[in-house]
Scaffold this motif. Sequence first.
Motif, short mmCIF file in Angstrom:
data_model
loop_
_atom_site.label_atom_id
_atom_site.label_comp_id
_atom_site.label_asym_id
_atom_site.label_seq_id
_atom_site.Cartn_x
_atom_site.Cartn_y
_atom_site.Cartn_z
N ASN A 75 4.25 10.57 4.27
CA ASN A 75 4.89 10.56 2.83
C ASN A 75 6.22 11.55 2.95
OD1 ASN A 75 3.26 8.96 1.89
ND2 ASN A 75 1.70 10.35 1.10
N ALA A 94 0.95 -1.21 0.03
CA ALA A 94 0.10 -0.19 0.10
C ALA A 94 0.98 1.41 -0.07
CB ALA A 94 -0.88 0.01 1.32
N ILE A 95 0.99 1.96 -1.23
CA ILE A 95 1.72 3.19 -1.41
C ILE A 95 0.96 4.25 -1.86
CG2 ILE A 95 2.54 2.54 -3.59
CD1 ILE A 95 5.16 3.87 -2.77
N ASP A 96 1.10 5.36 -1.52
CA ASP A 96 0.63 6.50 -2.02
C ASP A 96 0.61 6.75 -3.77
OD1 ASP A 96 -0.59 9.15 -2.73
OD2 ASP A 96 -0.33 9.78 -0.81
N ARG A 97 -0.24 6.85 -4.17
CA ARG A 97 -0.12 6.40 -5.78
C ARG A 97 0.51 7.83 -6.38
NH1 ARG A 97 0.55 1.88 -6.09
NH2 ARG A 97 0.41 2.01 -8.25
N GLU A 98 0.67 9.03 -5.63
CA GLU A 98 1.19 10.17 -5.83
C GLU A 98 2.56 9.80 -6.04
OE1 GLU A 98 1.60 15.07 -5.08
OE2 GLU A 98 0.66 13.70 -3.49
N TYR A 99 3.02 8.96 -5.49
CA TYR A 99 4.65 8.53 -5.50
C TYR A 99 4.85 8.38 -7.08
CZ TYR A 99 6.39 8.36 -1.06
OH TYR A 99 7.03 8.77 0.42
N MET A 100 3.90 7.58 -7.58
CA MET A 100 4.11 7.13 -8.99
C MET A 100 4.25 8.27 -10.06
SD MET A 100 4.48 4.06 -8.19
CE MET A 100 4.69 4.14 -6.67
N GLU A 101 3.39 9.20 -9.64
CA GLU A 101 3.26 10.53 -10.50
C GLU A 101 4.61 11.31 -10.65
OE1 GLU A 101 1.34 14.98 -10.76
OE2 GLU A 101 0.47 13.33 -9.48
N PRO A 124 3.06 1.07 -11.95
CA PRO A 124 2.83 2.10 -12.97
C PRO A 124 4.12 2.68 -13.59
CG PRO A 124 1.59 2.67 -11.13
CD PRO A 124 2.42 1.62 -10.62
N LYS A 132 6.00 -5.00 -8.02
CA LYS A 132 4.61 -4.85 -7.72
C LYS A 132 4.26 -3.54 -7.14
CE LYS A 132 2.87 -9.62 -7.58
NZ LYS A 132 2.31 -10.58 -6.44
N PHE A 145 5.72 -0.80 -7.35
CA PHE A 145 5.98 0.43 -8.38
C PHE A 145 5.33 0.14 -9.62
CE2 PHE A 145 9.50 1.05 -5.40
CZ PHE A 145 9.40 2.17 -4.99
#
Length: 264
Positions: free
Chosen positions: A254, A20-27, A56, A52, A54
Motif C-alpha cells: 500500500n 481487491a483494494i484495501d478499504r482504507e483507501y476509501m476512507e 464507496p 466498482k 472505488f
Amino acid sequence: MIKLIASDIDGTLVKDGTLAIDREYMEVIGRLIDKGIMFVACSGRQYRSERKLFAPVADRLFYITDGGTVVRTPKEILKVDTMPDEIWKGMLSMVHESLPSCDYYIATPDRGFAEDGGSRMFHWLRDSYGYDIQEISDPRILEDQQIIKFSVYHPNACEELCAPVFTPAWKDKVTLVSAGKEWMDATLQGSGKGPALDFLQKYLGIAPDETCAFGDNINDIEMLREAGYSYAVSNSRPEVQAAAKNTCPPYWENGVLQILKTFL
C-alpha cells in the motif's frame, strides 16, 4: 499545495486485473476530498470497472479511463478521443493475419467488444475487472461508433509478439503503449494519460505543481511528467522509476496509501 491527485490502478494500487483494494483507501480518499483535494482514477480500465473499485467514493471522483481516451465525471463525459474506422479495422485485420496467438479488445466509452466470448481474455475482463463486455462475431458492424481504444492481448508476451510487425506498422499512426505484459494499447494519435491529465488540470484550473501522480508502467510516464509531484511504485518498470521524481513502496505494501496519508 496539492489540489489534484491522479493515480493509475493496476500494478499501482492493486494487483493487475482485480477489484481487491484495501478499504482504507476509501476512507483516506474521502478525507482528502473533504479537504478540497480532488482525486482522479487514471487507468486503462473501463469506467464501469473504475467505479466498482472505488464504489464507496465513486460519485465524488473524476475519471480518466481507457488509457486516457475519456475524461469524465460521474455525470458527464468531458472529453473523448475516437479513432478513425480505417485505423482500428486495419489493426483488426493485422491481428487476424499476423498475430494468431493474440486476442484483441475494442472499446467504446461505455462498453467493450471481443470476438470470442469463451476466451481467457473475455472472462478476465468480465469476471475479474468487472467490465461491460459483449461478444461480437463481426466487429465491422461497429463502424461509425465511438471506438476509443484497440488493444492486442497475450497472456504473457504481448509487447514482444507485437514488436516485429504490429508496432512498426502502427507506431506513427496512433499512440501505441505497452500496458503490462498482457496488453498493447492503441489510441488516437496524441491521446494518452498525460494529455488527459493536462486537459483536466486546465478544466479545473489546477497547475502541474499542484498535482501529484502515481504510476507503474510505460503508459503512465506522460502522466507522471504532467505532475509536479510524481511517484513510481517500487515494483514498476525501470523506465517509469526514471521518469518519476520519487518512488514509494509497492502496491502489496500500500505504498500509494502511505503517501496519500501525508497529504492529510
